[in-house]
Structures are given as structure tokens and as C-alpha cells.
Scaffold this motif. Structure first.
Motif, mmCIF file in Angstrom:
data_model
loop_
_atom_site.group_PDB
_atom_site.id
_atom_site.type_symbol
_atom_site.label_atom_id
_atom_site.label_comp_id
_atom_site.label_asym_id
_atom_site.label_seq_id
_atom_site.Cartn_x
_atom_site.Cartn_y
_atom_site.Cartn_z
ATOM 1 N N THR A 86 137.841 -52.872 -0.635
ATOM 2 C CA THR A 86 138.673 -53.205 -1.778
ATOM 3 C C THR A 86 140.103 -53.544 -1.364
ATOM 4 O OG1 THR A 86 139.384 -50.932 -2.153
ATOM 5 C CG2 THR A 86 137.323 -51.632 -3.224
ATOM 6 N N CYS A 87 140.801 -54.212 -2.265
ATOM 7 C CA CYS A 87 142.214 -54.511 -2.029
ATOM 8 C C CYS A 87 143.022 -53.227 -1.872
ATOM 9 C CB CYS A 87 142.779 -55.348 -3.168
ATOM 10 S SG CYS A 87 142.151 -57.044 -3.245
ATOM 11 N N ALA A 88 142.700 -52.207 -2.667
ATOM 12 C CA ALA A 88 143.426 -50.939 -2.583
ATOM 13 C C ALA A 88 143.266 -50.299 -1.210
ATOM 14 C CB ALA A 88 142.936 -49.984 -3.671
ATOM 15 N N SER A 89 142.067 -50.350 -0.664
ATOM 16 C CA SER A 89 141.841 -49.801 0.678
ATOM 17 C C SER A 89 142.628 -50.579 1.717
ATOM 18 C CB SER A 89 140.348 -49.836 1.020
ATOM 19 O OG SER A 89 139.610 -48.970 0.186
ATOM 20 N N LEU A 90 142.632 -51.900 1.604
ATOM 21 C CA LEU A 90 143.367 -52.730 2.558
ATOM 22 C C LEU A 90 144.865 -52.439 2.484
ATOM 23 C CD1 LEU A 90 141.457 -56.096 2.063
ATOM 24 C CD2 LEU A 90 141.377 -54.648 4.093
ATOM 25 N N GLU A 91 145.391 -52.351 1.272
ATOM 26 C CA GLU A 91 146.821 -52.035 1.112
ATOM 27 C C GLU A 91 147.149 -50.681 1.735
ATOM 28 O OE1 GLU A 91 148.550 -52.363 -2.715
ATOM 29 O OE2 GLU A 91 147.801 -54.379 -3.094
ATOM 30 N N ASN A 92 146.285 -49.721 1.515
ATOM 31 C CA ASN A 92 146.497 -48.384 2.059
ATOM 32 C C ASN A 92 146.524 -48.417 3.585
ATOM 33 O OD1 ASN A 92 146.686 -45.510 2.113
ATOM 34 N ND2 ASN A 92 144.481 -45.378 2.373
ATOM 35 N N TRP A 93 145.571 -49.112 4.183
ATOM 36 C CA TRP A 93 145.470 -49.162 5.641
ATOM 37 C C TRP A 93 146.584 -50.009 6.259
ATOM 38 C CZ3 TRP A 93 139.619 -50.582 5.133
ATOM 39 C CH2 TRP A 93 138.917 -49.451 4.688
ATOM 40 N N LEU A 94 147.039 -51.032 5.524
ATOM 41 C CA LEU A 94 148.116 -51.887 6.039
ATOM 42 C C LEU A 94 149.501 -51.286 5.791
ATOM 43 C CD1 LEU A 94 146.657 -55.354 4.994
ATOM 44 C CD2 LEU A 94 146.895 -54.498 7.336
ATOM 45 N N GLY A 95 149.534 -50.205 5.014
ATOM 46 C CA GLY A 95 150.754 -49.425 4.898
ATOM 47 C C GLY A 95 151.755 -49.860 3.856
ATOM 48 N N ALA A 96 151.451 -50.908 3.101
ATOM 49 C CA ALA A 96 152.402 -51.378 2.084
ATOM 50 C C ALA A 96 151.702 -52.355 1.155
ATOM 51 C CB ALA A 96 153.589 -52.079 2.760
ATOM 52 N N PRO A 97 152.241 -52.542 -0.052
ATOM 53 C CA PRO A 97 151.692 -53.584 -0.924
ATOM 54 C C PRO A 97 151.839 -54.955 -0.253
ATOM 55 C CG PRO A 97 153.128 -52.115 -2.155
ATOM 56 C CD PRO A 97 153.334 -51.797 -0.708
ATOM 57 N N ARG A 98 150.764 -55.669 -0.161
ATOM 58 C CA ARG A 98 150.785 -56.984 0.482
ATOM 59 C C ARG A 98 149.948 -57.966 -0.335
ATOM 60 N NH1 ARG A 98 153.056 -57.153 5.354
ATOM 61 N NH2 ARG A 98 153.367 -55.215 6.515
ATOM 62 N N PRO A 99 150.254 -59.259 -0.208
ATOM 63 C CA PRO A 99 149.422 -60.251 -0.901
ATOM 64 C C PRO A 99 148.035 -60.309 -0.257
ATOM 65 C CG PRO A 99 151.041 -61.341 0.491
ATOM 66 C CD PRO A 99 151.364 -59.879 0.524
ATOM 67 N N ILE A 100 147.033 -59.953 -1.027
ATOM 68 C CA ILE A 100 145.675 -59.875 -0.496
ATOM 69 C C ILE A 100 144.723 -60.664 -1.382
ATOM 70 C CG2 ILE A 100 143.721 -58.332 -0.030
ATOM 71 C CD1 ILE A 100 145.766 -56.125 0.581
ATOM 72 N N VAL A 101 143.909 -61.488 -0.761
ATOM 73 C CA VAL A 101 142.795 -62.144 -1.441
ATOM 74 C C VAL A 101 141.516 -61.619 -0.819
ATOM 75 C CG1 VAL A 101 141.549 -64.310 -1.802
ATOM 76 C CG2 VAL A 101 144.022 -64.239 -2.134
ATOM 77 N N ARG A 102 140.691 -61.051 -1.671
ATOM 78 C CA ARG A 102 139.391 -60.558 -1.218
ATOM 79 C C ARG A 102 138.344 -61.585 -1.614
ATOM 80 N NH1 ARG A 102 136.317 -55.322 -3.790
ATOM 81 N NH2 ARG A 102 134.420 -55.489 -2.530
ATOM 82 N N CYS A 103 137.466 -61.921 -0.706
ATOM 83 C CA CYS A 103 136.461 -62.922 -1.052
ATOM 84 C C CYS A 103 135.091 -62.552 -0.512
ATOM 85 C CB CYS A 103 136.869 -64.311 -0.570
ATOM 86 S SG CYS A 103 137.228 -64.428 1.167
ATOM 87 N N MET A 104 134.083 -63.065 -1.186
ATOM 88 C CA MET A 104 132.695 -62.828 -0.814
ATOM 89 C C MET A 104 132.012 -64.166 -0.601
ATOM 90 S SD MET A 104 130.416 -60.417 -0.362
ATOM 91 C CE MET A 104 129.162 -61.138 0.693
ATOM 92 N N PRO A 105 132.010 -64.657 0.652
ATOM 93 C CA PRO A 105 131.271 -65.891 0.946
ATOM 94 C C PRO A 105 129.796 -65.577 1.183
ATOM 95 C CG PRO A 105 132.430 -65.152 2.913
ATOM 96 C CD PRO A 105 132.712 -64.132 1.832
ATOM 97 N N SER A 131 151.144 -65.026 -4.528
ATOM 98 C CA SER A 131 151.849 -66.082 -5.248
ATOM 99 C C SER A 131 150.900 -67.231 -5.578
ATOM 100 C CB SER A 131 153.010 -66.612 -4.405
ATOM 101 O OG SER A 131 152.515 -67.325 -3.277
ATOM 102 N N ALA A 132 151.355 -68.117 -6.433
ATOM 103 C CA ALA A 132 150.548 -69.288 -6.789
ATOM 104 C C ALA A 132 150.269 -70.150 -5.565
ATOM 105 C CB ALA A 132 151.261 -70.104 -7.866
ATOM 106 N N ALA A 133 151.280 -70.295 -4.707
ATOM 107 C CA ALA A 133 151.101 -71.096 -3.490
ATOM 108 C C ALA A 133 150.089 -70.444 -2.558
ATOM 109 C CB ALA A 133 152.441 -71.261 -2.776
ATOM 110 N N GLN A 134 150.113 -69.120 -2.483
ATOM 111 C CA GLN A 134 149.163 -68.420 -1.622
ATOM 112 C C GLN A 134 147.748 -68.495 -2.183
ATOM 113 O OE1 GLN A 134 151.295 -64.658 -1.458
ATOM 114 N NE2 GLN A 134 151.816 -64.996 0.696
ATOM 115 N N LYS A 135 147.618 -68.488 -3.507
ATOM 116 C CA LYS A 135 146.299 -68.675 -4.106
ATOM 117 C C LYS A 135 145.727 -70.039 -3.729
ATOM 118 C CE LYS A 135 144.757 -67.359 -8.066
ATOM 119 N NZ LYS A 135 144.487 -67.129 -9.510
ATOM 120 N N THR A 136 146.588 -71.034 -3.742
ATOM 121 C CA THR A 136 146.154 -72.382 -3.351
ATOM 122 C C THR A 136 145.700 -72.398 -1.900
ATOM 123 O OG1 THR A 136 147.644 -73.426 -4.945
ATOM 124 C CG2 THR A 136 146.877 -74.786 -3.122
ATOM 125 N N LEU A 137 146.446 -71.712 -1.030
ATOM 126 C CA LEU A 137 146.067 -71.626 0.386
ATOM 127 C C LEU A 137 144.688 -70.992 0.543
ATOM 128 C CD1 LEU A 137 149.279 -70.499 2.333
ATOM 129 C CD2 LEU A 137 148.025 -72.641 2.596
#
Length: 273
Positions: free
Chosen positions: A101-120, A140-146
Motif C-alpha cells: 500500500t501507499c501507506a506502507s511505502l510512505e512509512n518505509w520511505l520515512g516521509a510523505p512522498r508522491p506515490i503512484v501504486r499500480c497493478m500491471p 501533482s498533476a504533472a506527476q500523474k501525467t508522467l
């Protein structure tokens, strides 16, 4: 995407497919880096795509605008905790690991960060995949586009409004190719029992599956209408469809997807600890 720098942590099959898709879309090799603990895999990726490869994750992410986490879910916690002190700026984190989950990733990365989780899914290896994407509130909107451009390099990318829907995506498309493979197995075996040579039954089944999928994708009507159009009253197709339905086909499919979604949620809870 043309001016973005992307670092892949993990250079396995899915990462290699994304890299190949990005290169095919014109992203220059010097905009992509990858790290992997396997020397053989690093050499293969470098030779195939002309990108820089590293054994060290910390080196790979230097100056990256996007960091793609493409490691096994079981090692994600260790990888993220080691990456955290080396993340400079505020790069977009894209995770393609199932069940994290995004919450787990934020916890392990140590701070709130822009995260996109995806399931290909695995057809991404042929650039015929589909991915469900969820962005946390830091993106951000630009990061969503990326992120959308990144996953679109290997197929269709669809945004989700709720992270919990990743479990449904896992059930439908993440695990979905195996369901079609099972049907292909069963139809091939049935054709053989009807007297066809196994190779003939397999080729008939595979081409039928491919043709049906292409018709459904290209059609302006839904699958139910396509089915009705090829099901003549009292004909051979109707006899088969009625047999499927009498056996509870639709209910069985629902039960199967429910089980997959439930297991996805369970794994997320286990892996996120």
C-alpha cells in the motif's frame, strides 16, 4: 516524459518491458537508469537498451525525477528503508509491486512522498498489458501525467479513485490472464476428446481466443451483445452457452474474482507490516 529522468530499482521482466516501451516511444537511453543485484541481468538490460546500470540502488536514483520500484513485494520494506536517506528532491515514486500500500511505502520511505501504486499484468511483456493506477495526495498533476505515460508504454493505463480498488484490479486483470489460459487449456482438451489432433485443437482455440478478443476491443457494442449476435436460436452455440449457464458459470466467475480480491487484501495487510 522526454525530459524526465527515470530510475528503475529492480530490472526484472516487468521493468525490462517498461524500459523497452519507453525506448520505443523515443525516450533517450541516457534518461533511464536501472539497478539490480544480478550482474547477468544488469548486463542484459544494458546490452538490450543501452542504458546505465548499477549494482547500487543509491547510485541509480541520483537525479531521478521518477523512481520505479520494481522489486519483489517480500523485499520492498528493506529496499525502501535503504533508499530513504538517499532520496533527494521529491521524485515521483511508482510502485509496481503487488500488495504494497501507499501507506506502507510512505512509512518505509520515512516521509510523505508522491506515490503512484499500480497493478500491471503480464501481457505488458508484449506491450499489450493493462494497469490500474492510484495516486496518493502528494502526487501533482504533472506527476500523474508522467505515471500514465510510463505505464502506457506497455499498454492501457486506467486511473482509480480509491486505493482499495487495486484489489479489484488484481482480481480482474492482474490475475486475469491465467483465467483465459485455463479456458484455453480446457477448450483444447475438450477438442482433443472430440477427436481433433491436440495440435489442431490448440491452434483452433488460440486463434479463436485472439480473434474474439480483437473483435471485442474493436466493437462499439459490449460483449453481451457480441455473444447474442453469434448465438443463433436452437443452434450449436446456444447449446454450449446454456450448458455453461446451467453449470453456474457466471456465479463461479464471481466467486473466483471475489477470492482473488480477498487474497489481494490479505497479502497487502501481511506485506505491509
Amino acid at each position: 516524459m522526454s525530459h524526465s529522468r527515470i530510475a528503475f530499482i529492480g530490472a526484472g521482466n516487468m521493468a525490462a518491458s517498461l524500459i523497452g516501451g519507453l525506448r520505443a516511444q523515443g525516450l533517450p537511453a541516457d534518461a533511464i537508469r536501472a539497478s539490480d543485484p544480478g550482474a547477468e541481468q544488469r548486463a542484459r538490460i544494458a546490452a538490450e537498451h543501452g542504458i546505465q546500470v548499477f549494482e547500487s540502488n543509491a547510485e541509480a536514483i541520483q537525479g531521478a525525477d521518477v523512481v520505479v520500484l520494481a522489486v519483489k513485494p517480500q523485499v520492498m520494506k528493506t529496499v525502501c528503508q535503504a533508499l530513504a536517506p538517499n532520496l533527494s528532491g521529491n521524485p515521483l515514486i511508482v510502485s509496481i509491486a503487488a500488495g504494497i500500500t501507499c501507506a506502507s511505502l510512505e512509512n518505509w520511505l520515512g516521509a510523505p512522498r508522491p506515490i503512484v501504486r499500480c497493478m500491471p499484468n503480464t501481457p505488458a511483456l508484449l506491450r499489450e498489458g493493462v494497469s490500474g493506477l492510484y495516486a496518493n495526495g502528494e502526487v501533482s498533476a504533472a506527476q500523474k501525467t508522467l505515471a500514465e505515460q510510463l505505464l502506457s508504454a506497455v499498454g492501457l493505463a486506467l486511473w482509480l479513485e480509491e486505493e482499495a480498488l487495486i484489489d479489484a484490479v488484481t482480481a480482474v486483470s492482474g490475475s486475469g490472464p491465467a483465467y483465459f489460459f485455463l479456458l484455453i487449456e480446457a477448450m483444447t482438451a475438450a477438442g482433443e476428446k472430440l477427436g481433433l489432433p491436440r495440435d489442431t485443437a490448440a491452434r483452433l482455440t488460440l486463434q479463436t481466443a485472439l480473434g474474439a478478443a480483437r473483435m471485442a476491443v474493436a466493437s462499439d457494442v459490449d460483449a453481451a451483445e457480441l455473444r447474442r449476435r453469434v448465438t443463433s436460436p436452437a443452434g450449436t452455440t446456444e447449446a454450449a452457452i446454456k450448458t455453461f449457464q446451467a453449470g453456474g458459470f457466471e456465479a463461479l466467475v464471481q466467486q473466483a474474482l471475489d477470492a482473488a480480491a480477498k487474497r489481494s487484501a490479505e497479502l497487502a495487510e501481511q506485506l505491509g507490516q
